[in-house]
Enzyme design. Structure first.
Site, PDB file in Angstrom:
ATOM      1  N   LYS A 166      30.184  14.884  42.096  1.00 22.95           N
ATOM      2  CA  LYS A 166      29.878  14.883  40.584  1.00 22.95           C
ATOM      3  C   LYS A 166      28.720  14.131  40.184  1.00 22.95           C
ATOM      4  O   LYS A 166      28.128  13.040  40.883  1.00 22.95           O
ATOM      5  CB  LYS A 166      31.278  13.967  39.781  1.00 22.95           C
ATOM      6  CG  LYS A 166      31.454  12.610  39.989  1.00 22.95           C
ATOM      7  CD  LYS A 166      32.806  12.245  39.323  1.00 22.95           C
ATOM      8  CE  LYS A 166      33.098  10.690  39.735  1.00 22.95           C
ATOM      9  NZ  LYS A 166      34.393  10.177  39.402  1.00 22.95           N
ATOM     10  N   ARG A 215      43.942   8.483  31.059  1.00 27.43           N
ATOM     11  CA  ARG A 215      42.803   9.104  30.873  1.00 27.43           C
ATOM     12  C   ARG A 215      42.980  10.700  31.056  1.00 27.43           C
ATOM     13  O   ARG A 215      42.976  11.268  29.978  1.00 27.43           O
ATOM     14  CB  ARG A 215      41.728   8.638  31.849  1.00 27.43           C
ATOM     15  CG  ARG A 215      40.312   8.873  31.590  1.00 27.43           C
ATOM     16  CD  ARG A 215      39.636   8.232  32.642  1.00 27.43           C
ATOM     17  NE  ARG A 215      39.407   8.825  33.763  1.00 27.43           N
ATOM     18  CZ  ARG A 215      38.563   8.541  34.899  1.00 27.43           C
ATOM     19  NH1 ARG A 215      37.638   7.920  34.708  1.00 27.43           N
ATOM     20  NH2 ARG A 215      38.775   9.164  36.192  1.00 27.43           N
ATOM     21  N   TYR A 227       6.297  -6.035  24.872  1.00 23.67           N
ATOM     22  CA  TYR A 227       6.839  -5.648  23.518  1.00 23.67           C
ATOM     23  C   TYR A 227       7.753  -7.195  23.174  1.00 23.67           C
ATOM     24  O   TYR A 227       8.358  -7.674  24.085  1.00 23.67           O
ATOM     25  CB  TYR A 227       7.953  -4.710  23.649  1.00 23.67           C
ATOM     26  CG  TYR A 227       7.195  -3.466  23.330  1.00 23.67           C
ATOM     27  CD1 TYR A 227       6.316  -3.102  22.386  1.00 23.67           C
ATOM     28  CD2 TYR A 227       7.496  -2.311  24.361  1.00 23.67           C
ATOM     29  CE1 TYR A 227       5.527  -1.822  22.317  1.00 23.67           C
ATOM     30  CE2 TYR A 227       6.880  -1.127  24.299  1.00 23.67           C
ATOM     31  CZ  TYR A 227       6.162  -0.825  23.420  1.00 23.67           C
ATOM     32  OH  TYR A 227       5.405   0.408  23.312  1.00 23.67           O
ATOM     33  N   MET A 256       9.251   1.918  28.001  1.00 21.45           N
ATOM     34  CA  MET A 256       9.997   3.249  28.079  1.00 21.45           C
ATOM     35  C   MET A 256       9.228   3.781  29.504  1.00 21.45           C
ATOM     36  O   MET A 256       9.994   4.382  30.349  1.00 21.45           O
ATOM     37  CB  MET A 256       9.380   4.495  27.078  1.00 21.45           C
ATOM     38  CG  MET A 256       9.986   5.682  27.498  1.00 21.45           C
ATOM     39  SD  MET A 256       9.321   6.797  26.145  1.00 21.45           S
ATOM     40  CE  MET A 256      10.049   6.222  24.644  1.00 21.45           C
TER      41      MET A 256
END
Ligand code: PLP
Length: 368
Positions: free
Chosen positions: A41, A138, A260, A308
């Site tokens: 998956k 679930r 940053y 990023m």
């Protein structure tokens, strides 16, 4: 450097030989009593299902599990003869697609069972697995629905019930009491559907011992090199390495801040290497100012925030580095579990988060 990668591109190297070896190791743990499927998956945990699944098939795997129908559709052309089970179940309108591509739904409630029964066309039974909830709350039939199904067996007419399945909530914690409790509940369910086989264990469940194996095990993470026994050393082979190129090296000789938010300060002579990976590539912002990479064999610390497309490393201790050199962010010494712990997460999230911008380079022989 693989020939079709650009020098400025980060390279994710995926060892298909190691994946196949990990599959065989899992299979040997459960043989001869149980069979071994592979969970592929989320694009084989981010590694590329259309490359990984055929490698697993060459290693002898005949049964695959995905989460979503779309994943199964993409997988069908890669493994034409395999059984493909879809864990998320059958929704209205999907029946035709399941039948057309011979996909097998994992039915999660009585409504899905009825839907699949109606999708029958002629006398041929339709294959399915049924998921029973034994403690995850679930997916799967609730205990009440399980009672109804056992009392009204005609609900299964026309369905070739291949497996009853359930899923462990705490298999990576060997001594968690819920493991034994779920095992007890699953054994009781199996006794009510004696004509179908049982499937219970994920990777960590396989390592809990043969009581947990039943007829089919469903490892995912262990195939991709994640440690299924976090309380012990990793028995699996390393599958992934991540190499990122240095784009720039800056020699700093006066007090300065890096990145940053100016969260990292250098006070004296420092060499900063800027490398081509960022949170857009799944290199989480939680790695800001944490962890190490390996540059020319030397461990070097990340400094500053992850941005990023870029992160920065303090490479003062490695004077021989140059622009264009590759730095390893994951390899045999720096495995995915160690990296994940640095960011307060798990290897699964790191692998499945690896973005689309890497050159995915496949190596290794799955038959070796
Ligand atoms: C994801 C999943 C698995 C595989 O789990 P791993 O921990 O990766 O081995 C098995 N069964 C089900 C139902 C799953 O959702």
């Amino acid at each position: 450097m693989p020939s079709d990668a650009r020098a400025s591109q980060s390279v994710l190297t995926i060892d298909l030989g190691a994946i196949a070896a990990n599959y065989r190791a899992m299979r040997e743990r459960v043989a001869p009593r149980a069979d071994c499927a592979a969970v592929v998956k989320a694009d084989a945990y981010g590694l590329g299902a259309v490359r990984v699944a055929p490698a697993l098939a060459r290693a002898g795997c005949r049964i695959f599990f995905v989460a979503q129908l779309g994943e199964a559709v993409a997988l069908r052309s890669a493994v034409a003869d395999a059984d493909i089970y879809v864990l998320n179940g059958l929704l209205h309108g999907e029946e035709k697609e399941y039948r057309r591509l011979r996909l097998i739904p994992v039915l999660n409630d009585l409504g899905q069972i009825a839907l699949w029964q109606k999708a029958r066309n002629g006398d041929q039974k339709l294959p399915a697995a049924i998921h029973f909830d034994t403690g995850m709350s679930r997916l799967g039939l609730s205990p009440h629905e399980a009672d109804t199904l056992a009392a009204e067996p005609q609900r299964l007419d026309g369905i070739d019930l291949r497996y009853v399945i359930s899923h462990l909530a705490c298999a990576d914690e060997t001594n968690h009491p819920l493991n034994r409790e779920q095992l007890r509940r699953f054994a009781a369910i199996r006794a009510r559907f004696p004509h179908s086989k049982g499937s219970f264990a994920n990777s960590s469940g396989v390592c809990l011992g043969s009581d947990y194996h039943f007829d089919l095990v469903r490892p995912g993470c262990a195939l991709y090199g994640i440690n299924p026994t976090p309380e012990w050393p990793n028995p699996m082979r390393t599958v992934v390495r991540l190499d990122v190129p240095i784009l720039q090296i800056r020699e700093i000789d006066r007090p300065a801040s890096v990145g940053y938010g100016a969260t990292h300060h250098v006070t004296g002579k420092t060499r900063v290497a800027t490398v081509a990976v960022g949170y857009a590539d799944g290199w989480l912002r939680a790695f800001s100012n944490r962890g190490t990479a390996i540059a020319a064999g030397v461990r070097v610390p990340f400094i500053g925030r992850v941005s990023m497309d870029l992160v920065t490393l303090d490479v003062t201790s490695v004077p021989a580095l140059h622009v264009g050199d590759m730095v390893a962010l994951m390899d045999e010494q720096l495995d995915v579990d160690t990296v994940a712990t640095t960011a307060g997460t798990i290897g699964y999230e790191i692998l499945t988060g690896l973005g689309a911008r890497y050159h995915r380079h496949y190596v290794g022989d799955p038959t070796a």
